[in-house]
Scaffold this active site. Structure first.
Site, short mmCIF file in Angstrom:
data_model
loop_
_atom_site.label_atom_id
_atom_site.label_comp_id
_atom_site.label_asym_id
_atom_site.label_seq_id
_atom_site.Cartn_x
_atom_site.Cartn_y
_atom_site.Cartn_z
N TRP A 1 4.61 9.84 10.30
CA TRP A 1 3.47 9.48 9.48
C TRP A 1 2.12 10.08 10.12
CZ3 TRP A 1 -0.67 6.57 11.29
CH2 TRP A 1 -1.70 6.26 10.15
N GLY B 1 6.16 6.51 4.89
CA GLY B 1 6.49 5.21 5.32
C GLY B 1 4.95 4.48 5.32
N ASP B 2 4.14 5.17 4.76
CA ASP B 2 2.64 4.54 4.79
C ASP B 2 2.54 3.12 4.03
OD1 ASP B 2 -0.28 5.04 5.16
OD2 ASP B 2 -0.32 4.56 3.00
N VAL B 3 2.04 2.37 4.68
CA VAL B 3 2.20 1.04 4.00
C VAL B 3 1.34 1.04 2.76
CG1 VAL B 3 1.69 -1.63 4.04
CG2 VAL B 3 2.56 -0.28 6.01
N LEU C 1 0.28 3.65 0.87
CA LEU C 1 1.08 4.49 -0.24
C LEU C 1 2.16 3.69 -1.13
CD1 LEU C 1 1.73 7.12 -1.63
CD2 LEU C 1 2.90 7.61 0.16
#
Length: 301
Positions: free
Chosen positions: A230, A249-251, A253
């Site tokens: 990330w 894995g970006d929350v 996004l």
DNA sequence: ATCCAGGGGTCAC
DNA sequence: GTGACCCATGGA
């Protein structure tokens, strides 16, 4: 006061960029007022302050402190161009957006929004380490503490304009000091390690630019403890404007994709791949516009 | 009080 | 290579 003009490209909105920089957060590295921003940066060893505003076909850059020599002014203009990604023709991205039923509205609602960068790789990595796994409000609080304790600042027109600390300074800070600022033990370790690597010249933007491929750049970064997939993609997107970078894995996004019902759940990797495949070459722009959409939701609530 | 946040390392399998 | 677990702390 020295004034510099920067031509604005098509499909660029300074207000849209300004609004994003200001969002709902307290970023200590620039000061925003309606229609203009103020900031200080270090160029060739000298701290320089400037303000930037929109005027007809140009951005007007006013030097408010230092930067007398021409080389610095050229570097400053280049800095602004990179910061707002002004030299990129983003029409292909808009064509892709407009083809998409769900996301097409962004071409209108966020018209002229640009991938806003972080010129300094060290700053980008520190910022993403700070932002790992904590909410953004707190992340900005931590960044402010770090900057106010260890960074330079210029006082201009009653504003205190802060500059991100240099690795040579941060490398000598103790974990205990950072713990006192409410950094977790891990974040403190990661930050000190990255600071040491930059201060020693083991890693730099130049090292990344010499890589033969994007994969090699990712590998170079993720080899560093505290920098995962990330963080590496975030930094490559913000600092090198590598448009194929996707911060997996970006929350934020994932939430944006859920909001638009483009994925079933946060583990729907197939859905994510399918979407990004349609935006080949513009993945980072898609991510950035999706992040932008999160602020809309937040603002409207 | 409870869950989540612009993750990453570690360790078992 | 995958998945469970831990880290730490503030926001909502």
């Amino acid at each position: 006061m020295k004034k510099l003009l920067i031509a604005k490209p098509a499909l660029f909105s300074f207000d849209e960029c300004l609004w994003f920089l200001n969002r709902n957060y307290d970023d200590c590295l620039h000061h925003i007022e309606p229609g203009s921003l103020s900031k200080a940066i270090c160029i060739n060893g000298e701290n320089i302050a400037f303000s930037l505003r929109d005027q007809d076909q140009h951005l007007v850059l006013d030097l408010t402190h230092g930067g007398e020599d021409v080389a610095q002014q050229e570097a400053l203009v280049q800095y602004i161009i990179e910061w707002f990604d002004l030299e990129r023709d983003i029409t292909p991205f808009y064509q892709l957006l407009q083809k998409n039923k769900t996301l097409g509205y962004m071409a209108n609602d966020f018209a002229g929004f640009r991938l806003i960068g972080i010129h300094d790789l060290y700053e980008a990595l520190c910022w993403s380490i700070i932002g790992q796994q904590i909410n953004l409000t707190f992340a900005y609080t931590l960044k402010r503490r770090l900057v106010e304790h260890y960074g330079d600042h210029l006082s201009v027109n009653g504003l205190s304009l802060h500059i991100f600390p240099r690795p040579e300074v941060l490398q000598h800070v103790s974990i205990a000091e950072l713990r006192a600022l409410q950094f977790s033990e891990r974040k403190a370790e990661y930050l000190l390690l990255v600071s040491q690597l930059f201060a020693a010249g083991t890693i730099s933007k130049q090292h990344l630019l010499q890589c033969a491929s994007y994969e090699e750049q990712v590998a170079l970064l993720t080899a560093i403890r505290g920098i995962g997939i990330w963080t590496a993609n975030y930094a490559l997107m913000k600092t090198l404007k590598q448009l194929q970078a996707i911060p997996y894995g970006d929350v934020g996004l994932l939430n944006a994709l859920l909001n638009h019902e483009l994925i079933k759940d946060k583990k729907d990797n197939a859905g994510i791949d399918k979407l990004f495949k349609r935006f080949k070459g513009w993945e980072s722009y898609l991510v950035f516009y999706l992040w932008r959409s999160l602020s809309v939701v937040k603002r409207d609530l």
